[in-house]
Design an enzyme around this catalytic site. Structure first.
Site, PDB file in Angstrom:
ATOM      1  N   HIS A 140      -0.153 -12.074   0.394  1.00  0.00           N
ATOM      2  CA  HIS A 140      -0.998 -11.109  -0.105  1.00  0.00           C
ATOM      3  C   HIS A 140      -1.622 -11.273  -1.645  1.00  0.00           C
ATOM      4  CE1 HIS A 140      -1.517  -6.336  -0.154  1.00  0.00           C
ATOM      5  NE2 HIS A 140      -2.614  -6.768  -0.671  1.00  0.00           N
TER       6      HIS A 140
ATOM      7  N   TYR B 167       0.718  -1.161  -0.130  1.00  0.00           N
ATOM      8  CA  TYR B 167       0.224   0.127  -0.027  1.00  0.00           C
ATOM      9  C   TYR B 167       0.729   1.241  -0.005  1.00  0.00           C
ATOM     10  CZ  TYR B 167      -3.509  -3.242   1.587  1.00  0.00           C
ATOM     11  OH  TYR B 167      -4.583  -4.301   1.474  1.00  0.00           O
TER      12      TYR B 167
END
Ligand code: NAD
Length: 322
Positions: free
Chosen positions: A127, A62
């Site tokens: 992820h 992110y």
């Protein structure tokens, strides 16, 4: 604004952790949905914690590590004991691309801990595993994460991704109790509730269930999704029609969406991305109102009617759809 009713905390599978039903998604702190200043990030996290949110989720991906750094600063600024908040981060997905090798994820946790200014994370998740080889996740990545657990850098292990089939693929191939949690996103909201079908299976495996993106990554907001949103045009248009309908009626589509997702108590926490004190206040208030007054069933069914033609429509993700 806080009523006497506290924010509900729910158990996370067999972990022994109790997570606030509203979880703090920190991807917006990586400027994923627009620029957020450091002081706003700190104030937003502080407000969340003070209203009973104890679960914070981030990833090195992110904002190319910015989210982890901002969250680390904000948590430190709280000045509270480490065991009062629960942090999850991820591994295997980076600005540079995907790498689920044992070597990379082992290095990754040390980098994340440094950015987060922590000694351990409560949950480390692989992820978006649909972009890698699921067999590598089973045979190489998860065994590497188990070593990190033994080393005390990680308390629990999880997997995340979009296609729901990835979860059973992995959970059916690892010893029971190896994977502690799963994080699904965009599959338990007004426009897509397909996670529901998987809940009995996940419960039978004893895994904790985290559902992210109740606002469908901005689709179910008045201001609409960011430029990069992967939804097909008809889904975007239907969600914007739903938002406009709510506005016209003096209702808020995001509140309805939060309450829809929060209603299922088999899901431990609803992770919503937040970048302002106002959003924290609104989302916590939505949860408290749900617990005390209930949902606005009438408007909700009207919205479900508007979204019916696009119900459960999703976009492709990853290199394999299982
Ligand atoms: P989301 O559905 O939570 O939507 C976030 C967007 O809605 C942001 O623009 C935010 O500013 C806005 N918003 C929040 N509250 C609002 C309110 N009350 N009114 C109007 N707008 C509001 O999507 P998300 O942020 O992508 O998902 C939540 C979190 O879940 C992420 O931050 C991340 O931590 C996690 N997540 C993980 C994965 C994964 O592991 N693959 C995928 C998606 C999300």
């Amino acid at each position: 604004m806080m009523a006497a009713t506290p924010l509900e905390h729910r158990p996370l599978g067999n972990t022994g952790l109790k997570l606030s039903c509203v979880g703090f998604g920190a991807s917006p702190l990586g400027n994923v949905f627009g620029v957020v200043s450091e002081s706003d990030a700190i104030a937003t996290v502080r407000r969340a914690f003070s209203l009973g949110i104890n679960f914070f989720d981030t990833s090195p991906y992110y904002g190319a590590t910015l989210s982890e750094k901002m969250l680390g600063k904000a948590l430190k600024a709280l000045g509270v004991p480490r065991n009062e908040y629960i942090v999850s981060t991820k591994c295997g997905r980076y600005k540079e691309g995907f790498d689920f090798s044992a070597e990379r994820v082992t290095r990754s946790i040390d980098e994340s801990l440094e950015r987060l200014q922590l000694d351990y994370v409560d949950i480390l998740q692989c992820h978006d595993i649909e972009f890698g080889s699921l067999d590598q996740i089973v045979t190489e990545t998860i065994p590497a994460l188990l070593k990190l657990k033994e080393a005390g850098k990680v308390k629990f292990i999880g997997i995340t991704g979009l296609p729901l089939g990835i979860f059973s693929y992995v959970l059916d191939r690892v010893p029971p109790g190896t994977v502690d949690v799963i994080l699904s996103y965009c599959h338990y909201g007004i426009n897509d509730s397909t996670l529901e079908d998987l809940l009995p299976y996940l419960k039978s495996k004893g895994v904790g269930i985290i559902s992210a993106s109740p606002l469908a990554m901005g689709l179910l907001t008045e201001s609409g999704p960011p430029e990069w949103h992967p939804a097909p045009p008809e889904l975007k248009a239907a969600c914007q029609a739903a938002a406009a309908y709510c506005k016209e009626k003096g209702k808020n589509v995001s509140k309805l969406a939060m309450q829809y997702s929060l209603s299922n108590k088999d899901i431990s926490t609803i992770l919503v991305g937040m970048n302002s004190v106002k959003q924290v206040d609104e989302n916590v208030a939505a949860a408290i109102e749900l617990a005390t007054v209930g949902k606005d069933e009438k408007t909700l069914s009207e919205i479900e009617g508007i979204l019916k033609p696009v119900k459960n429509q999703i976009w492709p993700s990853g290199i394999q759809q299982s």
